[in-house]
Design a protein around this motif. Structure first.
Motif, mmCIF file in Angstrom:
data_model
loop_
_atom_site.group_PDB
_atom_site.id
_atom_site.type_symbol
_atom_site.label_atom_id
_atom_site.label_comp_id
_atom_site.label_asym_id
_atom_site.label_seq_id
_atom_site.Cartn_x
_atom_site.Cartn_y
_atom_site.Cartn_z
ATOM 1 N N ALA A 9 -67.712 3.419 91.549
ATOM 2 C CA ALA A 9 -68.274 4.123 92.701
ATOM 3 C C ALA A 9 -67.171 4.629 93.633
ATOM 4 N N ALA A 10 -66.128 3.827 93.815
ATOM 5 C CA ALA A 10 -65.022 4.229 94.679
ATOM 6 C C ALA A 10 -64.317 5.460 94.109
ATOM 7 N N ALA A 11 -64.084 5.470 92.805
ATOM 8 C CA ALA A 11 -63.423 6.611 92.168
ATOM 9 C C ALA A 11 -64.259 7.876 92.289
ATOM 10 N N GLN A 12 -65.567 7.748 92.252
ATOM 11 C CA GLN A 12 -66.439 8.910 92.382
ATOM 12 C C GLN A 12 -66.471 9.449 93.807
ATOM 13 N N GLY A 55 -37.361 33.890 97.187
ATOM 14 C CA GLY A 55 -38.519 34.316 96.423
ATOM 15 C C GLY A 55 -39.345 33.187 95.841
ATOM 16 N N ARG A 56 -38.967 31.940 96.103
ATOM 17 C CA ARG A 56 -39.736 30.803 95.603
ATOM 18 C C ARG A 56 -39.990 29.828 96.749
ATOM 19 N N LEU A 57 -41.238 29.384 96.877
ATOM 20 C CA LEU A 57 -41.590 28.353 97.858
ATOM 21 C C LEU A 57 -41.578 27.008 97.147
ATOM 22 N N SER A 58 -40.878 26.047 97.724
ATOM 23 C CA SER A 58 -40.774 24.704 97.141
ATOM 24 C C SER A 58 -41.115 23.687 98.225
ATOM 25 N N TYR A 59 -42.103 22.854 97.946
ATOM 26 C CA TYR A 59 -42.463 21.825 98.918
ATOM 27 C C TYR A 59 -42.935 20.568 98.192
ATOM 28 N N ALA A 60 -42.911 19.454 98.932
ATOM 29 C CA ALA A 60 -43.417 18.176 98.427
ATOM 30 C C ALA A 60 -44.565 17.738 99.326
ATOM 31 N N ARG A 61 -45.637 17.304 98.717
ATOM 32 C CA ARG A 61 -46.785 16.842 99.499
ATOM 33 C C ARG A 61 -47.182 15.447 99.052
ATOM 34 N N ARG A 62 -47.804 14.734 99.958
ATOM 35 C CA ARG A 62 -48.232 13.366 99.678
ATOM 36 C C ARG A 62 -49.678 13.385 99.192
ATOM 37 N N LEU A 63 -49.911 12.721 98.059
ATOM 38 C CA LEU A 63 -51.250 12.633 97.498
ATOM 39 C C LEU A 63 -51.684 11.175 97.433
ATOM 40 N N PRO A 64 -52.963 10.905 97.665
ATOM 41 C CA PRO A 64 -53.443 9.515 97.577
ATOM 42 C C PRO A 64 -53.378 8.990 96.149
ATOM 43 N N HIS A 65 -53.335 7.665 96.031
ATOM 44 C CA HIS A 65 -53.356 7.035 94.705
ATOM 45 C C HIS A 65 -54.721 7.152 94.056
ATOM 46 N N GLY A 66 -55.756 7.316 94.846
ATOM 47 C CA GLY A 66 -57.125 7.386 94.343
ATOM 48 C C GLY A 66 -57.934 6.217 94.853
ATOM 49 N N VAL A 67 -57.878 5.110 94.137
ATOM 50 C CA VAL A 67 -58.530 3.870 94.556
ATOM 51 C C VAL A 67 -57.445 2.823 94.780
ATOM 52 N N VAL A 68 -57.458 2.190 95.934
ATOM 53 C CA VAL A 68 -56.517 1.110 96.251
ATOM 54 C C VAL A 68 -57.283 -0.205 96.287
ATOM 55 N N ALA A 107 -56.906 6.184 105.450
ATOM 56 C CA ALA A 107 -56.377 7.342 106.170
ATOM 57 C C ALA A 107 -55.576 8.258 105.255
ATOM 58 N N ALA A 108 -54.915 7.680 104.271
ATOM 59 C CA ALA A 108 -54.114 8.470 103.332
ATOM 60 C C ALA A 108 -54.968 9.174 102.291
ATOM 61 N N GLY A 109 -56.290 8.972 102.333
ATOM 62 C CA GLY A 109 -57.178 9.678 101.429
ATOM 63 C C GLY A 109 -57.686 8.876 100.260
ATOM 64 N N ASN A 110 -57.403 7.580 100.243
ATOM 65 C CA ASN A 110 -57.857 6.713 99.158
ATOM 66 C C ASN A 110 -59.238 6.134 99.451
ATOM 67 N N ALA A 111 -59.928 5.708 98.413
ATOM 68 C CA ALA A 111 -61.033 4.760 98.545
ATOM 69 C C ALA A 111 -60.453 3.358 98.389
ATOM 70 N N VAL A 112 -61.147 2.343 98.901
ATOM 71 C CA VAL A 112 -60.619 0.975 98.912
ATOM 72 C C VAL A 112 -61.647 0.001 98.369
ATOM 73 N N VAL A 113 -61.191 -0.879 97.477
ATOM 74 C CA VAL A 113 -61.969 -2.037 97.044
ATOM 75 C C VAL A 113 -61.232 -3.268 97.560
#
Length: 491
Positions: free
Chosen positions: A60-63, A140-153, A175-181
């Motif tokens: 359910a958390a992953a969904q 001519g190239r845009l290069s960036y790094a972004r932070r992504l959540p792990h998914g379920v923590v 807050a980082a965008g994860n669901a938590v169990v």
């Protein structure tokens, strides 16, 4: 006595025999009775999760997680601020429950709720911070790094400061965008879990993003093995942490371990002894010594060791032991009989090996008086082992080099402190100590929530939680490049 008044914020009828998945449901794993350590009387009864309950929660958390990650930051921040508002509005009720369930004082209960409020506001603040970096690149190239959540923590929290040690992972992970169990310790399932569930439920957190599953080793193992969980945040003993890391490693999860400590407090001969004794007593006996940062070794210069011992013994005899949640004492009970017996065994074995029992002991049920052991040397259990009880172990030294060697003579590396009128000398000693937390002219128990918190060696696996470290723990980097059109390569 009932755990809660069902007209209050914490309504026992909601969680009776249940777990939380956005609503309150009965688990397959049965029930989990909870007793109040100070009285031995039943306090409440929650559900007890088994492996199947954990699997259902992880699915359910992953969904639910992708929609949460896509929600705009301001809307998410409002939820954390609302949760903090509910904690503030019900401060007294929450604090008393935490004190009763953990066997702590009301002062300790108040502290946990205050810090939980800070952590919720900190999490809201994370959402207004930059979530990435613009990197140098060719024209001519845009290069960036972004932070992504792990998914379920997955969060596994302990009994000693359950509200803080759960919230410090749950709030920033969400807050980082994860669901938590969250699997709180079954001895403190409300303080470590259901209280948090109630706050977020009242704040309007979307269903499925937070699951609270009290349970034992079976539930913990299932959480560590589930392939839908991208990270495990564990706080507890070093032995249990090793098992968590080994189990979670089978699915290549990120694992953040906050483990035990045998924390040294070095007191130099120029110290104000009244102040030094106050610091040593607080660090060794606060919440019955059941703190990973507790002052586990008091290293005193030989010229002051005897007087410091006398001052500590006087303090030990003056402190009351009893039902601290009701204001009857400064120190409450240990959490259970197994932990009480561990303290007894370590003290007895150390005395048999030559240490001197100056004050404290023996046990009375789960209550153990604040204890002073003098003449503690390497090789004695009181010197080598984390006690997790109210025992001040005093070891003398002659030189700064000897103090440093004694402080570093252990497998842990969490917190350390040095007390001296000479800040420069104390800093020079501190720079040679193996620790993740260093305090000059203070004791070893401190955490402001805004600071990176983590240990070395057997105190952790090198990570940190709190403040600026939270983005690093609860997200991972993704590198992105963008060009207006694909280039022509020589192949």
């Amino acid at each position: 006595m009932r755990a809660t008044d069902d007209t209050g914020f914490l309504r026992e009828a909601q969680w009776q025999d249940k777990v939380f998945n956005g609503t309150w449901v009965r688990p397959l794993g049965g029930v989990n009775p909870v007793r109040e350590p100070a009285t031995g009387e039943p306090l409440t009864c929650t559900g007890n999760a088994d492996a199947a309950d954990v699997a259902t929660a992880c699915m359910a958390a992953a969904q639910a997680q992708p929609a949460w990650a896509a929600m705009d930051p301001r809307s998410k921040a409002l939820i954390f601020r609302a949760a903090a508002g509910h904690a503030e509005a019900n401060f007294a009720e929450l604090s008393l429950f935490v004190a009763r369930e953990t066997g702590g004082s009301l002062l300790k209960g108040n502290h946990e709720v205050r810090e939980a409020i800070v952590l919720l506001h900190q999490a809201a603040g994370l959402l207004s911070q930059p979530h990435g970096l613009l990197l140098p690149s060719a024209a001519g190239r845009l290069s960036y790094a972004r932070r992504l959540p792990h998914g379920v923590v997955g969060v596994i929290s302990p009994f000693n400061f359950p509200l803080v040690l759960s919230m410090r992972s749950v709030a920033p992970a969400l807050a980082a965008g994860n669901a938590v169990v969250l699997k709180p310790d079954p001895q403190t399932p409300v303080s470590g879990g259901f209280l948090i569930a109630r706050l977020f439920e009242a704040a309007g957190l979307p269903k499925g993003l937070l699951h609270v599953l009290p349970g034992g080793a079976v539930a913990g193992e299932a959480l560590c093995l589930d392939a839908r969980v991208g990270m495990i945040a564990f706080t507890g003993s070093t032995g249990a942490g090793r098992k968590v890391a080994e189990t979670a490693g089978r699915t290549l999860k990120k694992v953040a371990l906050e483990l035990g400590g045998k924390n040294p407090l070095i007191i130099l001969e120029d110290a104000d002894l009244e102040l030094a004794a106050s610091n040593a007593a607080w660090g060794a006996w606060l919440h019955q010594g059941q703190i990973c940062m507790a002052t586990g070794r008091i290293l005193a210069h030989a010229s002051i060791a005897e007087e410091l011992t006398r001052l500590l013994a006087d303090k030990a005899r003056a402190l009351r032991v009893g039902n601290a949640a009701r204001g009857e004492a400064e120190l409450g009970p240990l959490i259970n009989e197994r932990q009480r017996q561990r303290v007894v065994d370590i003290v007895d074995a150390s005395v048999a090996a030559g240490a001197r029992l100056v004050a404290g002991g023996p046990a009375d049920g789960l209550f153990y008086r604040p204890t002073v052991l003098a003449g503690v040397r390497p090789g004695m259990p009181a010197f080598d082992q984390e006690i997790f009880g109210p025992v001040a172990s005093i070891t003398s030294f002659e030189t700064d080099d000897e103090a440093i060697a004694l402080a570093n003579q252990n497998e842990y590396g969490l917190s350390a402190a040095v007390i001296s009128r000479s800040v420069g000398r104390a800093m020079a000693i501190g720079e040679r100590l193996n620790c993740g937390l260093l305090h000059i002219n203070d004791q070893t128990v401190a955490d402001d929530c805004v600071n990176p918190f983590g240990g070395r060696g057997n105190s952790g696996n090198g990570g940190n939680v709190g403040g600026p470290a939270d983005w690093d723990e609860y997200t991972q980097w993704q590198w992105v490049t963008i060009k207006d059109s694909p280039p022509l390569y020589p192949f």
